[in-house]
Design an enzyme around this catalytic site. Structure first.
Site, PDB file in Angstrom:
ATOM      1  CB  ILE A 184      -0.884  -0.091   1.267  1.00 38.59           C
ATOM      2  CG1 ILE A 184      -1.948  -1.076   1.093  1.00 38.59           C
ATOM      3  CG2 ILE A 184      -1.873   1.362   1.660  1.00 38.59           C
ATOM      4  CD1 ILE A 184      -2.468  -1.431   2.431  1.00 38.59           C
ATOM      5  CB  CYS A 185       1.093   4.173  -2.271  1.00 42.24           C
ATOM      6  SG  CYS A 185       1.901   5.973  -2.149  1.00 42.24           S
ATOM      7  CB  ILE A 186       3.634   5.411   2.766  1.00 43.18           C
ATOM      8  CG1 ILE A 186       3.416   5.972   4.432  1.00 43.18           C
ATOM      9  CG2 ILE A 186       4.822   6.004   2.323  1.00 43.18           C
ATOM     10  CD1 ILE A 186       4.876   5.770   5.073  1.00 43.18           C
TER      11      ILE A 186
ATOM     12  CB  ALA B  72      -1.759   4.926   3.092  1.00 47.87           C
TER      13      ALA B  72
END
Lengths: 102, 130, 130
Positions: free
Chosen positions: B77-79, B82
């Site tokens: 998941i892309c920080i 996110a």
């Protein structure tokens, strides 16, 4: 070994398919998925555009998306091949690159 | 073949994550490797463990978790995406002073570099979005 | 810092093209796509950005977002050069259809016709569309 293009929009809502056809080089493959499958059906006002594309490219439509939307493979314009998800995977393997027209 | 998959839309709202899942499943069944699934834009919402879909519907997050556990697929998941949307793992929740985390098992939060790396490492990168 | 052509070993350089077909602000794709490009720059790959269809609106001069309460991210396009992202291609037909010309754009770009852009897309290793 050319490009595989995917189109997931209905041609009635967006210009995505037209944009894809306008940029796909001759001999490339175009796979219609999700709402993009409506373009594969005979008798729509976009049929001429799709038939024009069949003359220059290889067209495919994702069968499960077609069936989900109440359309049958028999309704698909001649020259478009119906594939399943495994066929989708095979197409990505057979072509060097995948461009998703979103 | 080694595949990277980019999922740009949230679960349920758009078919993109369903199509990505069916594609990944078919690729695994054919013996291909899924090097990584990267979740970006609203796609990060695929990784919340707090979703409770109706019992007669598919559970998109659980499907991804099972794929990660059974096939060792790296679910990232892309920080940056996110953080905007409130997807947190334990470490991130602590750093940001939030009172809980919500990431599902099998997912991890990391940077956009993971997407670029997938593009470099994989034979094919396939994008699913809106 | 070594230049990419001086690197040894597994330092593969791939051609990455970021295809932008969406207008800014109405959806987040333009902004988050730009964030990917900024990160990608650090990987020393061959990066280019293509703007076509409504994507050309991302580069329109004079964006003023004060009234909508959103961040104006258009100055970031001018910062791309500092990240060594210098290949910005804009499709001539898309500009013309929208009554725009190169003078309306906020950053120097290479304007090219649809056919030339299509040929360029065909030369890429990885195409990321947002």
């Amino acid at each position: 070994m050319s490009m595989l293009h995917t189109v997931n929009k209905s041609p009635f809502e967006r210009n995505t398919l037209a944009a894809c056809i306008g940029h796909a080089l001759p001999g490339s493959a175009i796979l219609l998925i999700e709402d993009g499958v409506y373009a594969a059906v005979r008798g729509t006002s976009h049929e001429d555009m799709v038939r024009g594309a069949i003359a220059e490219h290889t067209l495919y439509v994702l069968g499960p998306d077609l069936l989900a939307r109440g359309m049958k493979p028999e309704q698909v314009i001649e020259g478009i091949s119906v594939v399943d998800y495994g066929g989708f995977v095979d197409l990505t393997e057979q072509h060097e690159r995948v461009q998703s027209w979103l | 073949m080694k595949y990277g998959i980019l999922v740009n839309e949230g679960p349920y709202q758009h078919q993109a994550s369903d199509t990505a899942y069916q594609f990944a499943k078919a690729a695994l069944e054919k013996g291909h490797e899924i090097f990584r699934v990267f979740f970006y834009h609203d796609g990060v919402n695929n990784g919340t463990r707090f979703g409770v879909p109706p019992q007669d519907d598919r559970n998109i997050t659980v499907r991804w978790t099972e794929m990660a556990e059974q096939h060792g697929v790296d679910m990232v998941i892309c920080i940056a995406a996110a953080q905007r949307r409130g997807l947190l793992d334990e470490g991130e929740a602590k750093r940001q002073g939030k009172d809980g985390d919500n990431i599902a098992p099998g997912f991890r939060i990391s940077g956009l570099g993971q997407l670029i790396e997938a593009g470099i490492q994989c034979d094919r990168l396939v994008v699913f979005g809106d | 810092m070594s230049e990419p052509w001086e690197e040894e070993g597994p330092g593969t350089i791939k051609k990455f093209m970021y295809v932008n077909r969406k207008a800014p602000y109405g959806t987040i794709y333009a902004l988050e796509s730009l964030e990917v490009v900024l990160i990608a720059a650090a990987f020393e790959q061959d990066v280019s950005m293509a703007f076509l269809d409504d994507g050309v609106y991302q580069l329109k001069k004079g964006q003023d977002t004060a009234g909508i309460g959103m961040k104006n991210f258009s100055p970031t396009y001018r910062a791309l050069e500092g990240y060594d992202v210098e290949k910005l291609y804009v499709e001539a037909e898309s500009l013309a259809e929208r009554g725009l010309s190169e003078d309306d754009l906020l950053v120097p770009v290479e304007v090219m016709g649809r056919e030339a852009l299509a040929a360029l897309m065909d030369e890429q290793d990885v195409i990321l569309s947002f």
